[in-house]
Design a protein around this motif. Structure first.
Motif, mmCIF file in Angstrom:
data_model
loop_
_atom_site.group_PDB
_atom_site.id
_atom_site.type_symbol
_atom_site.label_atom_id
_atom_site.label_comp_id
_atom_site.label_asym_id
_atom_site.label_seq_id
_atom_site.Cartn_x
_atom_site.Cartn_y
_atom_site.Cartn_z
ATOM 1 N N ASN A 46 0.807 -1.217 0.000
ATOM 2 C CA ASN A 46 0.000 0.000 0.000
ATOM 3 C C ASN A 46 0.841 1.268 0.000
ATOM 4 O OD1 ASN A 46 -2.399 -1.425 0.014
ATOM 5 N ND2 ASN A 46 -2.493 -1.489 2.232
ATOM 6 N N GLY A 47 2.148 1.130 0.121
ATOM 7 C CA GLY A 47 3.023 2.290 0.140
ATOM 8 C C GLY A 47 3.069 2.999 1.483
ATOM 9 N N LYS A 48 2.516 2.378 2.526
ATOM 10 C CA LYS A 48 2.532 3.002 3.850
ATOM 11 C C LYS A 48 3.905 2.938 4.493
ATOM 12 C CE LYS A 48 -2.302 2.065 4.862
ATOM 13 N NZ LYS A 48 -3.244 1.400 5.759
ATOM 14 N N PHE A 49 4.623 1.865 4.210
ATOM 15 C CA PHE A 49 5.948 1.663 4.784
ATOM 16 C C PHE A 49 6.881 1.108 3.731
ATOM 17 C CE2 PHE A 49 3.141 1.146 8.453
ATOM 18 C CZ PHE A 49 3.743 2.003 9.364
ATOM 19 N N GLU A 50 8.145 1.306 3.936
ATOM 20 C CA GLU A 50 9.170 0.656 3.135
ATOM 21 C C GLU A 50 9.947 -0.244 4.086
ATOM 22 O OE1 GLU A 50 11.120 2.487 0.048
ATOM 23 O OE2 GLU A 50 9.225 3.271 -0.673
ATOM 24 N N PRO A 51 10.461 -1.351 3.596
ATOM 25 C CA PRO A 51 11.101 -2.324 4.492
ATOM 26 C C PRO A 51 12.443 -1.847 5.027
ATOM 27 C CG PRO A 51 11.389 -3.007 2.243
ATOM 28 C CD PRO A 51 10.484 -1.808 2.216
ATOM 29 N N ARG A 52 12.755 -2.349 6.178
ATOM 30 C CA ARG A 52 14.090 -2.139 6.738
ATOM 31 C C ARG A 52 15.061 -3.010 5.953
ATOM 32 N NH1 ARG A 52 11.952 -2.525 12.824
ATOM 33 N NH2 ARG A 52 11.344 -0.346 13.019
ATOM 34 N N GLN A 53 16.336 -2.732 6.116
ATOM 35 C CA GLN A 53 17.365 -3.438 5.348
ATOM 36 C C GLN A 53 17.261 -4.954 5.514
ATOM 37 O OE1 GLN A 53 19.491 -2.181 3.138
ATOM 38 N NE2 GLN A 53 20.333 -4.184 2.702
ATOM 39 N N ARG A 54 17.108 -5.430 6.730
ATOM 40 C CA ARG A 54 17.066 -6.886 6.941
ATOM 41 C C ARG A 54 15.849 -7.508 6.259
ATOM 42 N NH1 ARG A 54 15.679 -5.125 12.391
ATOM 43 N NH2 ARG A 54 13.493 -5.615 12.752
ATOM 44 N N ASN A 55 14.722 -6.792 6.259
ATOM 45 C CA ASN A 55 13.537 -7.317 5.584
ATOM 46 C C ASN A 55 13.654 -7.202 4.073
ATOM 47 O OD1 ASN A 55 12.269 -8.161 7.912
ATOM 48 N ND2 ASN A 55 11.208 -6.221 8.202
ATOM 49 N N LEU A 56 14.327 -6.181 3.597
ATOM 50 C CA LEU A 56 14.546 -6.047 2.172
ATOM 51 C C LEU A 56 15.329 -7.250 1.646
ATOM 52 C CD1 LEU A 56 14.225 -4.355 -0.387
ATOM 53 C CD2 LEU A 56 16.310 -3.149 0.265
ATOM 54 N N LEU A 57 16.310 -7.692 2.404
ATOM 55 C CA LEU A 57 17.089 -8.864 2.010
ATOM 56 C C LEU A 57 16.230 -10.126 2.026
ATOM 57 C CD1 LEU A 57 20.439 -8.127 3.857
ATOM 58 C CD2 LEU A 57 19.961 -7.936 1.410
ATOM 59 N N LYS A 58 15.355 -10.252 3.013
ATOM 60 C CA LYS A 58 14.454 -11.402 3.071
ATOM 61 C C LYS A 58 13.524 -11.434 1.860
ATOM 62 C CE LYS A 58 14.019 -11.757 8.112
ATOM 63 N NZ LYS A 58 13.023 -11.663 9.214
ATOM 64 N N ILE A 59 12.995 -10.265 1.502
ATOM 65 C CA ILE A 59 12.086 -10.169 0.366
ATOM 66 C C ILE A 59 12.814 -10.513 -0.926
ATOM 67 C CG2 ILE A 59 10.629 -8.619 -0.999
ATOM 68 C CD1 ILE A 59 10.449 -6.892 1.578
ATOM 69 N N SER A 60 13.974 -9.918 -1.121
ATOM 70 C CA SER A 60 14.705 -10.157 -2.367
ATOM 71 C C SER A 60 15.111 -11.620 -2.492
ATOM 72 C CB SER A 60 15.916 -9.231 -2.484
ATOM 73 O OG SER A 60 16.856 -9.485 -1.481
ATOM 74 N N ASN A 61 15.485 -12.251 -1.394
ATOM 75 C CA ASN A 61 15.808 -13.676 -1.434
ATOM 76 C C ASN A 61 14.573 -14.510 -1.726
ATOM 77 O OD1 ASN A 61 18.557 -13.378 -0.939
ATOM 78 N ND2 ASN A 61 18.296 -13.469 1.273
ATOM 79 N N ALA A 62 13.463 -14.185 -1.098
ATOM 80 C CA ALA A 62 12.224 -14.940 -1.302
ATOM 81 C C ALA A 62 11.729 -14.828 -2.733
ATOM 82 C CB ALA A 62 11.148 -14.455 -0.329
ATOM 83 N N LEU A 63 11.919 -13.657 -3.357
ATOM 84 C CA LEU A 63 11.433 -13.426 -4.713
ATOM 85 C C LEU A 63 12.500 -13.675 -5.783
ATOM 86 C CD1 LEU A 63 9.361 -10.180 -4.106
ATOM 87 C CD2 LEU A 63 8.507 -12.523 -4.374
ATOM 88 N N ASP A 64 13.723 -13.931 -5.354
ATOM 89 C CA ASP A 64 14.847 -14.176 -6.258
ATOM 90 C C ASP A 64 15.076 -12.995 -7.203
ATOM 91 O OD1 ASP A 64 17.019 -15.668 -7.168
ATOM 92 O OD2 ASP A 64 15.848 -16.592 -8.773
ATOM 93 N N VAL A 65 15.086 -11.800 -6.625
ATOM 94 C CA VAL A 65 15.435 -10.575 -7.342
ATOM 95 C C VAL A 65 16.413 -9.798 -6.474
ATOM 96 C CG1 VAL A 65 13.244 -10.385 -8.589
ATOM 97 C CG2 VAL A 65 13.496 -9.254 -6.406
ATOM 98 N N SER A 66 17.101 -8.841 -7.066
ATOM 99 C CA SER A 66 18.043 -8.055 -6.281
ATOM 100 C C SER A 66 17.302 -6.999 -5.467
ATOM 101 C CB SER A 66 19.080 -7.380 -7.189
ATOM 102 O OG SER A 66 18.505 -6.318 -7.893
ATOM 103 N N SER A 67 17.879 -6.670 -4.337
ATOM 104 C CA SER A 67 17.287 -5.601 -3.528
ATOM 105 C C SER A 67 17.392 -4.266 -4.261
ATOM 106 C CB SER A 67 17.954 -5.535 -2.143
ATOM 107 O OG SER A 67 19.340 -5.389 -2.259
ATOM 108 N N ASP A 68 18.443 -4.076 -5.058
ATOM 109 C CA ASP A 68 18.578 -2.867 -5.858
ATOM 110 C C ASP A 68 17.401 -2.715 -6.817
ATOM 111 O OD1 ASP A 68 20.882 -1.953 -4.675
ATOM 112 O OD2 ASP A 68 22.213 -2.758 -6.215
#
Length: 74
Positions: A46-68
């Motif tokens: 919804n754009g209310k929050f952006e993830p913290r660094q540790r969660n960004l890494l979890k998301i990128s790993n789960a989706l197999d895309v780069s955090s960049d």
């Protein structure tokens, strides 16, 4: 008296939605894969929050895309 809140789609939320659609994932499935709460994923979408660094890494790993990519650097 009433309040109107406007939330905008950040680059992160747009890209997150796009990748989730490509992989046919809903917010609950991503939450399980990234080990975060479904509410947190909904807030990112919804754009209310952006993830913290540790969660960004979890998301990128789960989706197999780069955090960049997710944050719009590429």
């Amino acid at each position: 008296m009433f309040f109107i809140f406007f939330f905008y789609d950040s680059e992160f939320s747009k890209r997150l939605k796009s990748v989730m659609e490509e992989r046919d994932l809903d917010h609950t499935a991503l939450a399980m894969l990234a080990n975060v709460s479904p509410l947190t994923v909904r807030r990112w979408l919804n754009g209310k929050f952006e993830p913290r660094q540790r969660n960004l890494l979890k998301i990128s790993n789960a989706l197999d895309v780069s955090s960049d990519y997710l944050i719009g650097r590429t």
